[in-house]
Design a protein around this motif. Structure first.
Motif, PDB file in Angstrom:
ATOM      1  N   GLN A 196      28.023 -28.295 161.845  1.00 53.57           N
ATOM      2  CA  GLN A 196      27.863 -28.048 160.407  1.00 53.57           C
ATOM      3  C   GLN A 196      28.521 -26.741 159.957  1.00 53.57           C
ATOM      4  O   GLN A 196      28.773 -26.559 158.763  1.00 53.57           O
ATOM      5  CB  GLN A 196      26.374 -27.997 160.034  1.00 53.57           C
ATOM      6  N   LEU A 197      28.799 -25.863 160.882  1.00 55.52           N
ATOM      7  CA  LEU A 197      29.324 -24.545 160.504  1.00 55.52           C
ATOM      8  C   LEU A 197      30.633 -24.632 159.735  1.00 55.52           C
ATOM      9  O   LEU A 197      30.881 -23.821 158.836  1.00 55.52           O
ATOM     10  CB  LEU A 197      29.479 -23.656 161.744  1.00 55.52           C
ATOM     11  N   ASP A 198      31.454 -25.631 160.050  1.00 57.38           N
ATOM     12  CA  ASP A 198      32.755 -25.705 159.376  1.00 57.38           C
ATOM     13  C   ASP A 198      32.646 -26.150 157.914  1.00 57.38           C
ATOM     14  O   ASP A 198      33.638 -26.188 157.196  1.00 57.38           O
ATOM     15  CB  ASP A 198      33.737 -26.585 160.147  1.00 57.38           C
ATOM     16  N   ARG A 199      31.441 -26.427 157.453  1.00 57.99           N
ATOM     17  CA  ARG A 199      31.240 -26.756 156.039  1.00 57.99           C
ATOM     18  C   ARG A 199      31.146 -25.498 155.173  1.00 57.99           C
ATOM     19  O   ARG A 199      31.204 -25.585 153.959  1.00 57.99           O
ATOM     20  CB  ARG A 199      29.964 -27.580 155.877  1.00 57.99           C
ATOM     21  N   TRP A 200      30.988 -24.334 155.808  1.00 59.24           N
ATOM     22  CA  TRP A 200      30.742 -23.077 155.094  1.00 59.24           C
ATOM     23  C   TRP A 200      32.000 -22.201 155.089  1.00 59.24           C
ATOM     24  O   TRP A 200      31.995 -21.085 155.598  1.00 59.24           O
ATOM     25  CB  TRP A 200      29.564 -22.348 155.732  1.00 59.24           C
ATOM     26  N   VAL A 201      33.069 -22.721 154.521  1.00 58.20           N
ATOM     27  CA  VAL A 201      34.357 -22.017 154.554  1.00 58.20           C
ATOM     28  C   VAL A 201      34.884 -21.674 153.155  1.00 58.20           C
ATOM     29  O   VAL A 201      36.023 -21.247 153.024  1.00 58.20           O
ATOM     30  CB  VAL A 201      35.415 -22.831 155.334  1.00 58.20           C
ATOM     31  N   LYS A 202      34.069 -21.846 152.140  1.00 57.29           N
ATOM     32  CA  LYS A 202      34.522 -21.587 150.772  1.00 57.29           C
ATOM     33  C   LYS A 202      33.828 -20.367 150.194  1.00 57.29           C
ATOM     34  O   LYS A 202      32.666 -20.098 150.489  1.00 57.29           O
ATOM     35  CB  LYS A 202      34.265 -22.798 149.878  1.00 57.29           C
ATOM     36  N   ALA A 203      34.562 -19.656 149.378  1.00 57.30           N
ATOM     37  CA  ALA A 203      34.018 -18.547 148.592  1.00 57.30           C
ATOM     38  C   ALA A 203      34.684 -18.627 147.236  1.00 57.30           C
ATOM     39  O   ALA A 203      35.896 -18.844 147.150  1.00 57.30           O
ATOM     40  CB  ALA A 203      34.299 -17.209 149.267  1.00 57.30           C
ATOM     41  N   GLY A 204      33.902 -18.510 146.203  1.00 60.19           N
ATOM     42  CA  GLY A 204      34.466 -18.629 144.869  1.00 60.19           C
ATOM     43  C   GLY A 204      35.100 -19.987 144.627  1.00 60.19           C
ATOM     44  O   GLY A 204      36.044 -20.104 143.852  1.00 60.19           O
ATOM     45  N   GLY A 205      34.607 -21.021 145.337  1.00 55.62           N
ATOM     46  CA  GLY A 205      35.124 -22.374 145.165  1.00 55.62           C
ATOM     47  C   GLY A 205      36.415 -22.673 145.907  1.00 55.62           C
ATOM     48  O   GLY A 205      36.948 -23.765 145.804  1.00 55.62           O
ATOM     49  N   LYS A 206      36.919 -21.713 146.672  1.00 50.84           N
ATOM     50  CA  LYS A 206      38.185 -21.900 147.391  1.00 50.84           C
ATOM     51  C   LYS A 206      37.974 -21.740 148.889  1.00 50.84           C
ATOM     52  O   LYS A 206      37.195 -20.896 149.330  1.00 50.84           O
ATOM     53  CB  LYS A 206      39.217 -20.870 146.926  1.00 50.84           C
ATOM     54  N   THR A 207      38.698 -22.548 149.666  1.00 47.58           N
ATOM     55  CA  THR A 207      38.678 -22.397 151.119  1.00 47.58           C
ATOM     56  C   THR A 207      39.356 -21.082 151.470  1.00 47.58           C
ATOM     57  O   THR A 207      40.470 -20.810 151.031  1.00 47.58           O
ATOM     58  CB  THR A 207      39.386 -23.576 151.806  1.00 47.58           C
ATOM     59  N   ILE A 208      38.672 -20.275 152.260  1.00 50.32           N
ATOM     60  CA  ILE A 208      39.166 -18.958 152.658  1.00 50.32           C
ATOM     61  C   ILE A 208      39.510 -18.999 154.149  1.00 50.32           C
ATOM     62  O   ILE A 208      38.648 -19.321 154.983  1.00 50.32           O
ATOM     63  CB  ILE A 208      38.103 -17.869 152.390  1.00 50.32           C
ATOM     64  N   ARG A 209      40.754 -18.696 154.470  1.00 50.70           N
ATOM     65  CA  ARG A 209      41.218 -18.754 155.863  1.00 50.70           C
ATOM     66  C   ARG A 209      40.336 -17.911 156.782  1.00 50.70           C
ATOM     67  O   ARG A 209      40.002 -18.325 157.893  1.00 50.70           O
ATOM     68  CB  ARG A 209      42.687 -18.316 155.951  1.00 50.70           C
ATOM     69  N   GLY A 210      39.956 -16.729 156.323  1.00 50.41           N
ATOM     70  CA  GLY A 210      39.093 -15.875 157.134  1.00 50.41           C
ATOM     71  C   GLY A 210      37.754 -16.531 157.453  1.00 50.41           C
ATOM     72  O   GLY A 210      37.217 -16.369 158.545  1.00 50.41           O
ATOM     73  N   LEU A 211      37.208 -17.286 156.492  1.00 50.57           N
ATOM     74  CA  LEU A 211      35.954 -18.003 156.743  1.00 50.57           C
ATOM     75  C   LEU A 211      36.169 -19.172 157.697  1.00 50.57           C
ATOM     76  O   LEU A 211      35.300 -19.474 158.521  1.00 50.57           O
ATOM     77  CB  LEU A 211      35.328 -18.489 155.435  1.00 50.57           C
ATOM     78  N   VAL A 212      37.311 -19.822 157.604  1.00 48.25           N
ATOM     79  CA  VAL A 212      37.637 -20.894 158.552  1.00 48.25           C
ATOM     80  C   VAL A 212      37.660 -20.312 159.969  1.00 48.25           C
ATOM     81  O   VAL A 212      37.040 -20.858 160.897  1.00 48.25           O
ATOM     82  CB  VAL A 212      38.983 -21.567 158.201  1.00 48.25           C
ATOM     83  N   ASN A 213      38.340 -19.195 160.143  1.00 51.22           N
ATOM     84  CA  ASN A 213      38.411 -18.546 161.460  1.00 51.22           C
ATOM     85  C   ASN A 213      37.026 -18.113 161.936  1.00 51.22           C
ATOM     86  O   ASN A 213      36.673 -18.292 163.106  1.00 51.22           O
ATOM     87  CB  ASN A 213      39.353 -17.349 161.410  1.00 51.22           C
ATOM     88  N   ARG A 214      36.258 -17.529 161.035  1.00 50.92           N
ATOM     89  CA  ARG A 214      34.914 -17.058 161.374  1.00 50.92           C
ATOM     90  C   ARG A 214      34.039 -18.222 161.810  1.00 50.92           C
ATOM     91  O   ARG A 214      33.327 -18.138 162.808  1.00 50.92           O
ATOM     92  CB  ARG A 214      34.306 -16.342 160.163  1.00 50.92           C
ATOM     93  N   ARG A 215      34.058 -19.302 161.077  1.00 56.35           N
ATOM     94  CA  ARG A 215      33.211 -20.449 161.411  1.00 56.35           C
ATOM     95  C   ARG A 215      33.656 -21.119 162.713  1.00 56.35           C
ATOM     96  O   ARG A 215      32.813 -21.597 163.480  1.00 56.35           O
ATOM     97  CB  ARG A 215      33.192 -21.472 160.279  1.00 56.35           C
ATOM     98  N   ASN A 216      34.955 -21.135 162.985  1.00 60.01           N
ATOM     99  CA  ASN A 216      35.431 -21.673 164.269  1.00 60.01           C
ATOM    100  C   ASN A 216      34.878 -20.834 165.422  1.00 60.01           C
ATOM    101  O   ASN A 216      34.416 -21.375 166.426  1.00 60.01           O
ATOM    102  CB  ASN A 216      36.950 -21.723 164.318  1.00 60.01           C
ATOM    103  N   ALA A 217      34.927 -19.525 165.272  1.00 69.94           N
ATOM    104  CA  ALA A 217      34.395 -18.630 166.303  1.00 69.94           C
ATOM    105  C   ALA A 217      32.877 -18.776 166.403  1.00 69.94           C
ATOM    106  O   ALA A 217      32.308 -18.770 167.500  1.00 69.94           O
ATOM    107  CB  ALA A 217      34.778 -17.181 166.002  1.00 69.94           C
ATOM    108  N   SER A 218      32.222 -18.924 165.269  1.00 69.10           N
ATOM    109  CA  SER A 218      30.771 -19.092 165.260  1.00 69.10           C
ATOM    110  C   SER A 218      30.369 -20.402 165.936  1.00 69.10           C
ATOM    111  O   SER A 218      29.378 -20.456 166.677  1.00 69.10           O
ATOM    112  CB  SER A 218      30.259 -19.059 163.821  1.00 69.10           C
ATOM    113  N   GLU A 219      31.138 -21.461 165.708  1.00 68.41           N
ATOM    114  CA  GLU A 219      30.832 -22.744 166.349  1.00 68.41           C
ATOM    115  C   GLU A 219      30.976 -22.626 167.861  1.00 68.41           C
ATOM    116  O   GLU A 219      30.148 -23.154 168.614  1.00 68.41           O
ATOM    117  CB  GLU A 219      31.723 -23.859 165.811  1.00 68.41           C
ATOM    118  N   ALA A 220      32.001 -21.923 168.323  1.00 68.62           N
ATOM    119  CA  ALA A 220      32.168 -21.718 169.773  1.00 68.62           C
ATOM    120  C   ALA A 220      30.966 -20.952 170.335  1.00 68.62           C
ATOM    121  O   ALA A 220      30.445 -21.305 171.407  1.00 68.62           O
ATOM    122  CB  ALA A 220      33.470 -20.980 170.056  1.00 68.62           C
TER     123      ALA A 220
END
Length: 162
Positions: free
Chosen positions: A131-155
């Motif tokens: 479910q972590l990869d669902r939390w990658v948006k800020a201000g309604g936009k996908t943020i690359r930094g959040l994508v990277n963070r959630r990938n690391a968090s999932e690991a």
């Protein structure tokens, strides 16, 4: 069988020890408060993503030591809040650490009604971590930094899950 107070404290310490450097790394540190304009509405932020107005306000400045102490205190507080809604006596440490970093990043309101929390409480740890990869948006936009963070968090989340 419920965990003893000593075991619960040990689990909490292990979760916090895993989550703290992760949160610090991904939040980054800004000693001087800045206005986060990605947030809607924009919010004053300082140190490691601290947005509480009693700490984060225009002109606020903290030393490195103060920022680290603030992060440690806040993460412990977030763990206490998480332990009220999550089955921390059953959820693996790595899953709890990933949940704690998500809670720190998105806040109680969104976390407490999240699918990740529901799945983790149900013992569905792999699905919760996914479910972590669902939390990658800020201000309604996908943020690359959040994508990277959630990938690391999932690991990190999957580390103790078989």
């Amino acid at each position: 069988m419920p965990l003893s107070g000593r075991v619960k404290a040990g689990v909490a310490a292990a979760v916090i020890a895993l989550a703290l450097p992760f949160i610090g790394h991904w939040e980054g540190k800004e000693n001087a408060a800045y206005l986060d304009r990605i947030a809607k509405p924009p919010v004053w932020t300082v140190c490691f993503g601290e947005t509480d107005p009693k700490y984060a306000y225009e002109g606020a400045y903290y030393s490195d030591t103060q920022c680290v102490a603030m992060l440690e205190t806040r993460v412990r507080g977030f763990y206490d809040r998480m332990s009220k809604v999550a089955a921390v006596d059953k959820i693996p440490v790595s899953v709890q650490a990933a949940m704690l970093e998500l809670l720190y990043n998105i806040g109680d309101g969104q976390f407490n009604s999240s699918t990740i929390l529901r799945l983790a409480n149900a013992g569905e740890y792999k699905s919760a971590c996914a479910q972590l990869d669902r939390w990658v948006k800020a201000g309604g936009k996908t943020i690359r930094g959040l994508v990277n963070r959630r990938n690391a968090s999932e690991a990190m989340c999957l580390r103790d899950v078989s």
